[in-house]
Design an enzyme around this catalytic site. Structure first.
Site, short mmCIF file in Angstrom:
data_model
loop_
_atom_site.label_atom_id
_atom_site.label_comp_id
_atom_site.label_asym_id
_atom_site.label_seq_id
_atom_site.Cartn_x
_atom_site.Cartn_y
_atom_site.Cartn_z
N PRO A 96 -60.20 -27.26 -67.58
CA PRO A 96 -59.74 -28.66 -67.56
C PRO A 96 -60.37 -29.59 -68.61
CG PRO A 96 -60.03 -27.86 -65.32
CD PRO A 96 -60.57 -26.79 -66.22
N LYS A 130 -54.76 -33.47 -81.63
CA LYS A 130 -54.14 -33.50 -80.31
C LYS A 130 -54.25 -34.90 -79.67
CE LYS A 130 -53.17 -32.25 -75.95
NZ LYS A 130 -51.88 -31.89 -75.45
N THR A 179 -57.98 -29.22 -73.73
CA THR A 179 -57.99 -30.54 -74.40
C THR A 179 -59.28 -31.23 -73.99
OG1 THR A 179 -55.59 -30.68 -74.26
CG2 THR A 179 -56.79 -32.73 -74.67
N LYS A 194 -56.19 -39.01 -69.03
CA LYS A 194 -57.32 -38.23 -69.57
C LYS A 194 -57.29 -38.24 -71.10
CE LYS A 194 -58.69 -33.55 -70.34
NZ LYS A 194 -58.25 -32.18 -70.42
P1 NAD Z 1 -55.48 -26.19 -64.37
O1 NAD Z 1 -56.43 -26.96 -63.53
O2 NAD Z 1 -54.13 -25.83 -63.83
O3 NAD Z 1 -56.18 -24.83 -64.86
C1 NAD Z 1 -57.51 -24.72 -65.24
C2 NAD Z 1 -58.05 -23.41 -64.70
O4 NAD Z 1 -59.36 -23.18 -65.22
C3 NAD Z 1 -58.17 -23.39 -63.17
O5 NAD Z 1 -57.43 -22.29 -62.65
C4 NAD Z 1 -59.67 -23.23 -62.93
O6 NAD Z 1 -59.98 -22.47 -61.78
C5 NAD Z 1 -60.11 -22.53 -64.21
N1 NAD Z 1 -61.53 -22.69 -64.52
C6 NAD Z 1 -62.23 -23.83 -64.70
N2 NAD Z 1 -63.53 -23.57 -65.00
C7 NAD Z 1 -63.63 -22.20 -65.04
C8 NAD Z 1 -64.70 -21.31 -65.28
N3 NAD Z 1 -65.94 -21.75 -65.56
N4 NAD Z 1 -64.46 -19.98 -65.22
C9 NAD Z 1 -63.21 -19.53 -64.92
N5 NAD Z 1 -62.16 -20.32 -64.68
C10 NAD Z 1 -62.36 -21.64 -64.74
O7 NAD Z 1 -55.32 -27.05 -65.73
P2 NAD Z 1 -54.15 -26.95 -66.83
O8 NAD Z 1 -53.04 -27.90 -66.50
O9 NAD Z 1 -53.86 -25.51 -67.08
O10 NAD Z 1 -54.89 -27.60 -68.08
C11 NAD Z 1 -55.86 -26.88 -68.84
C12 NAD Z 1 -56.10 -27.65 -70.12
O11 NAD Z 1 -54.87 -27.76 -70.85
C13 NAD Z 1 -56.58 -29.09 -69.90
O12 NAD Z 1 -57.57 -29.39 -70.85
C14 NAD Z 1 -55.33 -29.94 -70.11
O13 NAD Z 1 -55.63 -31.25 -70.56
C15 NAD Z 1 -54.62 -29.12 -71.18
N6 NAD Z 1 -53.16 -29.30 -71.24
C16 NAD Z 1 -52.43 -29.32 -70.10
C17 NAD Z 1 -51.04 -29.49 -70.18
C18 NAD Z 1 -50.20 -29.51 -68.93
O14 NAD Z 1 -49.02 -29.94 -69.00
N7 NAD Z 1 -50.70 -29.07 -67.78
C19 NAD Z 1 -50.42 -29.63 -71.43
C20 NAD Z 1 -51.21 -29.56 -72.59
C21 NAD Z 1 -52.58 -29.39 -72.48
#
Ligand code: NAD
Length: 305
Positions: free
Chosen positions: A71, A176, A101, A251
């Site tokens: 995250p 980004k 991000t 965020k």
């Molecule tokens: P999410 O919460 O769905 O997934 C994050 C995953 O990381 C979770 O499953 C969590 O358990 C895992 N995690 C966290 N710390 C960990 C660790 N130490 N070891 C193992 N696993 C760990 O979040 P997301 O929506 O997939 O977003 C991830 C990133 O992508 C963020 O930075 C977000 O800003 C970016 N992003 C998201 C989107 C979107 O539409 N969701 C679009 C572009 C960018």
């Protein structure tokens, strides 16, 4: 297939990205191994052909390429730099690619620490959302050494449609958050315009027709206007079901404000957009699509006759 790509963080974005990588394991000639500290998307990754690890040390074992998609900045710092983290457990020389991000300063700090520990590292945040991650159409914005990007490009091409080298470490994150700041500001401008037009009695379809071909045209306004019944792709047709949530936009706007502060650059409109998205999130709209900021701006009162 002796080479191994590890993928850590298989959530909403990382899950489909890792699956696209795993589906192409044979073409790439490498195994894909995934790990997440919470077990949600594991079956889907297994079905796509990935190996599943039960721990961080297991997922990085023997891996020469390691992706992460977690995250926020503190998660990245802890994943890489904590005792027992990636720097302690991964094979030296591995190429580390963080796709999360996060703020530019943390990306640069972790990349510097990686180099000091004998690793190579790229920041490679993405845009295009969950649908883009599933369809492998996301854009990667990459900061770090061009030669490291070339090494991993074939793998990025299995997960995304566009790959842009943005400069040295941190510049992927910089691109980004600068991009998303424009989108966030545009979302507010579009919402205000439609709210004013509505109160003036202007038909939103006519406003759309004018704006989408005039100087007020924006990507979010054209693809995702905040009134239902104008364009099929708009989240307004589905009560602002996301897409990219208000929480994530808040965020990213906070990250661009942190970056502005880091380099002493005034950003008054970005700051206002961040506050408006904070208000929206505080008003119970955090889970809605970015275009749903219209709900905060327009309020619930019917437009005056
Ligand atoms: P999410 O919460 O769905 O997934 C994050 C995953 O990381 C979770 O499953 C969590 O358990 C895992 N995690 C966290 N710390 C960990 C660790 N130490 N070891 C193992 N696993 C760990 O979040 P997301 O929506 O997939 O977003 C991830 C990133 O992508 C963020 O930075 C977000 O800003 C970016 N992003 C998201 C989107 C979107 O539409 N969701 C679009 C572009 C960018």
């Amino acid at each position: 297939m002796s080479e191994v790509s590890a993928f850590i963080g298989i959530g909403r974005m990382g899950g489909p990205m890792a699956r696209n990588l795993a589906r192409n394991a044979n073409t790439l000639g490498r195994r894909v191994r995934v790990y997440d500290k919470s077990a949600s998307a594991i079956t889907a990754c297994k079905d796509a052909g990935a190996d599943v690890a039960d721990s961080l040390s297991e997922v990085v074992d023997g891996a020469d390429v390691i992706f992460s998609m977690v995250p926020a900045g503190p998660d990245v710092r802890s994943l890489y730099m904590d005792e027992g983290g990636i720097f302690d457990t991964a094979p030296k020389g591995a190429l580390l690619i963080d796709c999360s991000t996060i703020d530019v300063a943390t990306a640069q700090e972790v990349a510097k620490a990686a180099r000091e520990r004998g690793f190579r590292m790229l920041d490679a945040p993405v845009s295009g959302g969950v649908a883009g991650a599933e369809a492998a159409t996301i854009t990667f914005m990459v900061g770090g050494e061009a030669s490291d990007l070339e090494e991993v490009r074939p793998q990025l091409e299995k997960m995304g449609a566009k790959i842009v080298h943005c400069g040295p470490s941190g510049m992927g994150e910089a691109a980004k958050i600068c991009n998303n700041m424009i989108t966030g500001i545009s979302a507010v401008a579009v919402a205000e315009s439609y709210a004013i037009g509505q109160r003036l009695g202007l038909d939103p379809k006519i406003l759309y027709d004018v704006v989408s071909t005039s100087s007020g045209q924006t990507n979010i306004g054209t693809r995702n206007p905040p009134i239902a019944g104008i364009v099929e792709t708009a989240s307004a047709n589905r009560d602002f079901e996301p897409g990219f949530t208000i929480a994530l936009m808040l965020k990213d706007l906070r990250l661009s404000q942190a970056a502005a502060k880091q380099v002493d650059q005034a950003s008054p409109v970005g700051a206002a957009a961040a506050e408006i998205f904070a208000l929206a999130a505080n008003s119970g709209l955090a889970h809605l699509d970015t275009a749903g900021v219209f709900k905060l701006i327009a309020g619930n009162q019917p437009p005056p006759k």
